[in-house]
Design an enzyme around this catalytic site. Structure first.
Site, mmCIF file in Angstrom:
data_model
loop_
_atom_site.group_PDB
_atom_site.id
_atom_site.type_symbol
_atom_site.label_atom_id
_atom_site.label_comp_id
_atom_site.label_asym_id
_atom_site.label_seq_id
_atom_site.Cartn_x
_atom_site.Cartn_y
_atom_site.Cartn_z
ATOM 1 N N SER A 290 70.824 -38.097 78.586
ATOM 2 C CA SER A 290 70.029 -38.265 77.629
ATOM 3 C C SER A 290 69.590 -39.724 77.458
ATOM 4 C CB SER A 290 70.923 -37.939 76.102
ATOM 5 O OG SER A 290 71.630 -39.008 76.013
ATOM 6 N N ASP A 291 68.594 -40.129 76.563
ATOM 7 C CA ASP A 291 68.620 -41.561 76.434
ATOM 8 C C ASP A 291 69.449 -41.974 75.431
ATOM 9 O OD1 ASP A 291 67.624 -44.195 76.481
ATOM 10 O OD2 ASP A 291 65.600 -43.629 76.144
ATOM 11 N N TYR A 292 69.452 -43.232 75.321
ATOM 12 C CA TYR A 292 70.938 -44.016 74.427
ATOM 13 C C TYR A 292 70.895 -43.282 73.165
ATOM 14 C CZ TYR A 292 73.379 -48.440 74.038
ATOM 15 O OH TYR A 292 74.452 -49.353 73.993
#
Ligand code: BGC
Length: 744
Positions: A290-292
């Site tokens: 996932s992104d941050y």
């Protein structure tokens, strides 16, 4: 068949070798095949893992600013509950943490990730600039150098390349991608993945690549970062997906999910993206991170009422590893116990992560070799950074031969808030690059002029804000000089993540500064340093010479001096359209025609009352100190069946009096299709270097992969009908020919 091949069209040929740089092998073979026995090893581990250990493999945590791990990481690693970190780096630190992981019950190593976007210590031009080189070998080389430096510091995985197509320059992250075009974007995506990973993923000097942000992050509404996107499946498949597909074909084993909502389903929990397209259609064997905190953000999106639901949705859609937020670990076990998430989903995510760890050779070589980290920047890396920066620059205008400057110049004025700013030139992701290693434009120009020349400097004004105190001094300095170089644009923080702008003018008083210097009558050159297209109509109209240098990296000053004094003849081309005003956005060359194309004589056609429809500078535009002529566009066939191929060839001649580079561009238009097609689509390019008077025939294959499109049923087809072909020096004008695809 063609469905899978679309973005492979870019990679049929290994890229040409970048002149002046060591040849890097650009093999066509897919990246190292999985080692035999891989699945057995993965299953063997999986059988022994507790649910807690499984969830631990899906967790990625952030290090301290500066690259250290946190005390908690050691504890989790010893318990076998930390799959990956981001930002932890430095061979010694990485090894300490890795040692803890290898003391855990099952001894599964940690995967160390970091954003190595345009260099690690030796900083290269921002990716948008590098795309302007139209030179995939340059992109491959800079990625390979970045991989060598990063891997020496224990980094095994970069969150790059960013392959988002971006047609809205208000979005600050246009700086990190290859611009507006899916074809150029695919070529660059492929080259960067090859550079990071090479052919052998287990090699000591390589890092895993990560194609991001899957998907449509670049289409944020109004150019506001993280904003919602809404795109048809047709646009996704035709414009957004191809560079991802190219990255996958080049061997990328990880993808990063995007922050944005896409057609009502945030990308991080979007089964169409993660499962249908990526796994089922494309056969992706790697894992998605996932992104941050993007999993946590599903709650803010309104897709999940709480953290447990967010975890369920993201994991269920196929986002395997969670960056920073901890919802998989907090809720995974309970979701399984309550029957809300099948254990099989977690097992599959763990399998994907373990497979990549095996394929990267992490089990065989978990530690960073001490002693490979170099305290100083290597001279061959600096040489490459200088060449690539110079190749990335685009000469937007050169009236009256102001450029190149004469090295015998007696007095040169170097003016502007960016003329002696070493940090800004490093751009949006300087990684471990240091401003003190950078060469400013002032330093570069001082180094280039003859010793007896006087180089005067005035800052002129601040980069932003209304202060005009320095203008008078800048005028005084310009008045004394034989030529003035004014370096203006954006600082490093004005583009990149969370750096959207609603206006694209030069910030602060910079335009006033340019006007004031030009007003002295001294021949004036504007050097732009920026992370995105700017709206500079006044400069384009009035300043005789304008060089787009982007944020050129650690060797910025030398590279700018090489170009301004003609040691390097500029040959870059714009990878993204420059609008006249923000009101024209989105503006890109591969637009549809409309039923009423603009016609000055007819009010009821597609126009503005208060602006031309044309851009300030089109995609593909870029000048040289010499001139080129294209001639003899020829097609090897006038008709062909839908599965046929042809070759377009064109002659390019250097008609001026210096050696130089031209990027010969080949566009097509499918003029007769069951889904309307863009007025032009790039389908080939080649950057050639020619001596004065030298000619070369350049050939471009046109295969079904180049000619097809996604039809009404989302399947890739080549339809019978008329095709136009354009060979040109930009997306405007050029030579034209046509052929017809006929039914079999
Ligand atoms: C960015 C990603 C980046 C990640 C880790 C996020 O905010 O969107 O591109 O890889 O942070 O630094």
């Amino acid at each position: 068949m063609t469905l899978l091949l679309l973005s492979a069209l870019a990679v049929a040929e290994p890229p040409a070798v970048l002149p002046g740089l060591e040849a890097e092998t650009a093999a066509e073979a897919a990246v190292s095949a999985p080692p035999s026995g891989l699945d057995e090893r993965v299953e063997e581990l999986l059988r022994q893992m507790t649910l807690e250990e499984k969830l631990g493999q899906l967790q990625q945590l952030d290090g301290e600013a500066g690259g250290d791990y946190r005390p908690e990481h050691l504890e989790l690693a010893r318990q076998g509950r930390l799959g990956s970190t981001l930002n932890v780096r430095g061979a010694k630190r990485v090894n300490e943490l890795q040692k803890a992981a290898l003391e855990s019950r099952l001894r599964i190593p940690i995967l160390f990730g970091y954003d190595v976007i345009h260099g690690f210590k030796t900083i290269f031009p921002i990716p948008l600039g590098e795309a302007a080189s139209f030179d995939p070998a340059a992109a491959e080389r800079s990625a390979a150098i970045a991989a060598a430096e990063a891997s020496a510091a224990g980094v095994r995985w970069t969150f790059a390349p960013m392959v988002d197509i971006a047609r809205d320059p208000r979005w600050g992250r246009v700086a990190e991608g290859a611009g507006e075009d899916p074809y150029l974007g695919s070529v660059m995506a492929w080259a960067r993945v090859k550079g990071f990973q090479g052919e052998d993923l287990t090699a000591q000097d390589k890092v895993l690549a990560c194609a991001k942000h899957w998907a449509a992050y670049g289409a944020a509404e109004a150019g506001r970062d993280y904003n919602t996107t809404d795109l048809s499946e047709h646009t996704l498949r035709s414009v957004v997906f191809p560079p991802f597909r190219a990255a996958l074909e080049a061997g990328a084993l990880t993808f990063m999910s995007a922050f944005n909502d896409l057609n009502g389903v945030p990308a991080t929990a979007n089964p169409f993206l993660m499962t249908q397209v990526l796994r089922q259609e494309w056969g992706f064997e790697g894992f998605v991170v996932s992104d941050y905190t993007a999993v946590q953000e599903l709650v803010a999106h309104g897709l999940a009422s709480d953290g447990a639901e967010a975890a369920r949705r993201a994991l269920g859609a196929g986002t395997d590893m969670e960056m920073v937020s901890r919802l998989y670990n907090q809720h995974g076990a309970r979701l399984v116990q309550e029957g809300r998430l099948p254990l099989a989903v977690i097992d599959e995510a763990v399998r994907r992560v373990l497979r990549v760890k095996f394929r990267a050779g992490l089990f065989e070589r978990p530690y960073a070799e001490l002693g490979r980290e170099s305290p100083v920047l290597r001279s061959d890396h600096l040489k490459a950074a200088r060449l690539i920066a110079a190749r990335s620059m685009v000469l937007l205008r050169n009236e009256g031969g102001v450029l190149p400057l004469d090295k015998r110049i007696r007095t040169l004025a170097v003016i502007g808030p960016l003329a002696d700013d070493k940090r800004s030139m490093l751009g949006t992701w300087p990684a471990d690059g240091r401003a003190e290693d950078a060469v400013s434009v002032l330093e570069g120009l001082r180094g280039k002029t003859f010793p007896e020349a006087k180089v005067l400097y005035a800052k002129g004004c601040a980069l932003a804000g209304e202060g005009a105190e320095g203008l008078d001094e800048a005028v005084r300095v310009a008045q004394q000089a034989d030529a003035a170089v004014v370096v203006v644009g954006e600082d490093a923080d004005m583009s990149g993540e969370a750096a959207s702008r609603a206006a694209l003018d030069l910030p602060g008083r910079q335009l006033d500064l340019v006007r004031a210097v030009l007003g002295t009558g001294t021949p004036t050159v504007v050097v732009l340093m920026n992370g995105r297209p700017l709206t500079i109509p006044w400069i384009a109209e009035n300043v005789p010479a304008v060089l787009e240098a982007w944020h050129p990296g650690v060797q910025a000053g030398h590279a700018v001096a090489d170009v301004l004094f003609g040691d390097v003849n500029p040959g870059g081309k714009l990878p993204i359209t420059f609008p006249r005003s923000v009101g024209q956005i989105p503006i890109y060359y591969a637009h549809k025609s409309t039923g009423r194309p603009p016609d000055a004589k007819n009010k009821y056609t597609s126009k503005y009352l208060d602006s031309p429809v044309t851009p300030l500078y089109p995609f593909g535009h870029g000048l040289s100190y010499t001139s080129f002529e294209l001639s003899d566009l020829a097609l090897s066939a006038k008709t062909l069946p839908p599965d046929g191929k042809l070759t377009a060839s064109v002659q390019v001649e250097n008609t001026g009096n210096r050696p130089g580079d031209e990027v010969v561009q080949l566009y097509i238009q499918d003029a007769d299709a069951s889904v309307t097609r863009p007025v032009r689509e790039l389908r080939g390019f080649e950057r050639v270097t020619l001596k004065p008077g030298e000619k070369r025939k350049v050939e471009f294959p046109l295969t079904p992969e180049h000619l097809g499109f996604y039809g009404r049923d989302s399947r890739f087809i080549v339809e019978p009908g008329l095709f136009r072909v354009f060979a040109a020096a930009s997306s405007v004008g050029g030579l034209e020919a046509s052929f017809e695809v006929v039914p079999k």
